[in-house]
Motif scaffolding. Structure first.
Motif, PDB file in Angstrom:
ATOM      1  N   MET A   1       0.853  -1.176   0.000  1.00 53.31           N
ATOM      2  CA  MET A   1       0.000   0.000   0.000  1.00 53.31           C
ATOM      3  C   MET A   1       0.894   1.232   0.000  1.00 53.31           C
ATOM      4  N   ASN A   2       0.738   2.047  -1.004  1.00 54.14           N
ATOM      5  CA  ASN A   2       1.563   3.245  -1.104  1.00 54.14           C
ATOM      6  C   ASN A   2       1.293   4.198   0.046  1.00 54.14           C
ATOM      7  N   GLY A   3       2.379   4.770   0.543  1.00 52.98           N
ATOM      8  CA  GLY A   3       2.244   5.781   1.571  1.00 52.98           C
ATOM      9  C   GLY A   3       1.872   5.253   2.938  1.00 52.98           C
ATOM     10  N   THR A   4       2.140   3.980   3.215  1.00 48.23           N
ATOM     11  CA  THR A   4       1.858   3.435   4.535  1.00 48.23           C
ATOM     12  C   THR A   4       3.127   2.811   5.111  1.00 48.23           C
ATOM     13  N   ARG A   5       3.169   2.749   6.432  1.00 43.76           N
ATOM     14  CA  ARG A   5       4.270   2.066   7.110  1.00 43.76           C
ATOM     15  C   ARG A   5       3.750   1.503   8.426  1.00 43.76           C
ATOM     16  N   ASN A   6       4.512   0.602   8.982  1.00 43.43           N
ATOM     17  CA  ASN A   6       4.186  -0.011  10.278  1.00 43.43           C
ATOM     18  C   ASN A   6       2.790  -0.618  10.312  1.00 43.43           C
ATOM     19  N   LEU A   7       2.409  -1.332   9.247  1.00 45.25           N
ATOM     20  CA  LEU A   7       1.108  -1.989   9.206  1.00 45.25           C
ATOM     21  C   LEU A   7       1.093  -3.191  10.143  1.00 45.25           C
ATOM     22  N   GLY A   8      -0.062  -3.443  10.725  1.00 44.66           N
ATOM     23  CA  GLY A   8      -0.251  -4.595  11.595  1.00 44.66           C
ATOM     24  C   GLY A   8      -1.727  -4.844  11.800  1.00 44.66           C
ATOM     25  N   ILE A   9      -2.041  -5.904  12.526  1.00 44.36           N
ATOM     26  CA  ILE A   9      -3.436  -6.178  12.878  1.00 44.36           C
ATOM     27  C   ILE A   9      -3.554  -6.261  14.390  1.00 44.36           C
ATOM     28  N   ARG A  10      -4.772  -6.008  14.843  1.00 44.33           N
ATOM     29  CA  ARG A  10      -5.101  -6.194  16.247  1.00 44.33           C
ATOM     30  C   ARG A  10      -6.511  -6.752  16.314  1.00 44.33           C
ATOM     31  N   SER A  11      -6.791  -7.451  17.385  1.00 41.53           N
ATOM     32  CA  SER A  11      -8.118  -8.009  17.598  1.00 41.53           C
ATOM     33  C   SER A  11      -8.615  -7.590  18.966  1.00 41.53           C
ATOM     34  N   ASP A  12      -9.907  -7.313  19.043  1.00 40.51           N
ATOM     35  CA  ASP A  12     -10.505  -7.015  20.346  1.00 40.51           C
ATOM     36  C   ASP A  12     -11.304  -8.211  20.855  1.00 40.51           C
ATOM     37  N   GLY A  13     -11.079  -9.363  20.232  1.00 39.82           N
ATOM     38  CA  GLY A  13     -11.788 -10.579  20.610  1.00 39.82           C
ATOM     39  C   GLY A  13     -12.928 -10.910  19.672  1.00 39.82           C
ATOM     40  N   ALA A  14     -13.628  -9.895  19.186  1.00 42.72           N
ATOM     41  CA  ALA A  14     -14.762 -10.110  18.282  1.00 42.72           C
ATOM     42  C   ALA A  14     -14.467  -9.629  16.866  1.00 42.72           C
ATOM     43  N   ASP A  15     -13.569  -8.675  16.723  1.00 46.12           N
ATOM     44  CA  ASP A  15     -13.291  -8.060  15.425  1.00 46.12           C
ATOM     45  C   ASP A  15     -11.785  -7.962  15.206  1.00 46.12           C
ATOM     46  N   THR A  16     -11.416  -7.877  13.935  1.00 39.94           N
ATOM     47  CA  THR A  16     -10.011  -7.719  13.560  1.00 39.94           C
ATOM     48  C   THR A  16      -9.852  -6.388  12.848  1.00 39.94           C
ATOM     49  N   TYR A  17      -8.800  -5.667  13.194  1.00 43.82           N
ATOM     50  CA  TYR A  17      -8.525  -4.341  12.643  1.00 43.82           C
ATOM     51  C   TYR A  17      -7.151  -4.321  11.989  1.00 43.82           C
ATOM     52  N   LEU A  18      -7.034  -3.620  10.871  1.00 47.82           N
ATOM     53  CA  LEU A  18      -5.757  -3.309  10.256  1.00 47.82           C
ATOM     54  C   LEU A  18      -5.403  -1.889  10.667  1.00 47.82           C
ATOM     55  N   TYR A  19      -4.180  -1.696  11.131  1.00 48.24           N
ATOM     56  CA  TYR A  19      -3.749  -0.352  11.512  1.00 48.24           C
ATOM     57  C   TYR A  19      -2.407  -0.056  10.851  1.00 48.24           C
ATOM     58  N   GLY A  20      -2.085   1.192  10.786  1.00 46.99           N
ATOM     59  CA  GLY A  20      -0.799   1.610  10.250  1.00 46.99           C
ATOM     60  C   GLY A  20      -0.661   3.108  10.297  1.00 46.99           C
TER      61      GLY A  20
END
Length: 110
Positions: A1-20
């Motif tokens: 993905m252009n213009g992104t860095r430090n991408l990762g995922i996190r979960s709150d137990g019910a949902d999954t999120y992509l962050y960066g």
């Protein structure tokens, strides 16, 4: 993905999120944190990831993320359940197919 860095995922137990961190204002030093709920844009259909679906996390386990290959592809992996009960299989999806940095925010594009 252009213009992104430090991408990762996190979960709150019910949902999954992509962050960066997403570049904005076309300046190489200006980044801001952004996050997208993957369960709003990814589903599980017959044991395969489906763009435009929702709530894949409900049926998935062993959800993981990595940046892969020479092209630095953001890949989400999980075990998804097929149509026959407990027949889980490893599946993957390239998140860059439909998620990009738009003005400093991670956004889904169909």
């Amino acid at each position: 993905m252009n213009g992104t860095r430090n991408l990762g995922i996190r979960s709150d137990g019910a949902d999954t999120y992509l962050y960066g961190e997403c570049r904005f204002n076309e300046r190489p030093w200006e980044y801001r944190r952004s996050e997208i709920r993957l369960d709003d844009v990814l589903g599980d259909e017959h044991g395969f990831f489906k763009w435009g679906g929702h709530d894949f996390t409900e049926e998935a386990y062993d959800v993981r993320f990595g940046i892969e290959g020479q092209q630095n592809v953001p890949v989400l992996r999980a075990k998804l359940r097929g149509d026959f009960g407990n027949d889980y299989a490893d599946r993957d999806v390239n998140l860059a197919e439909h998620i990009n940095n738009s003005g400093g925010n991670l956004q889904y594009r169909p």
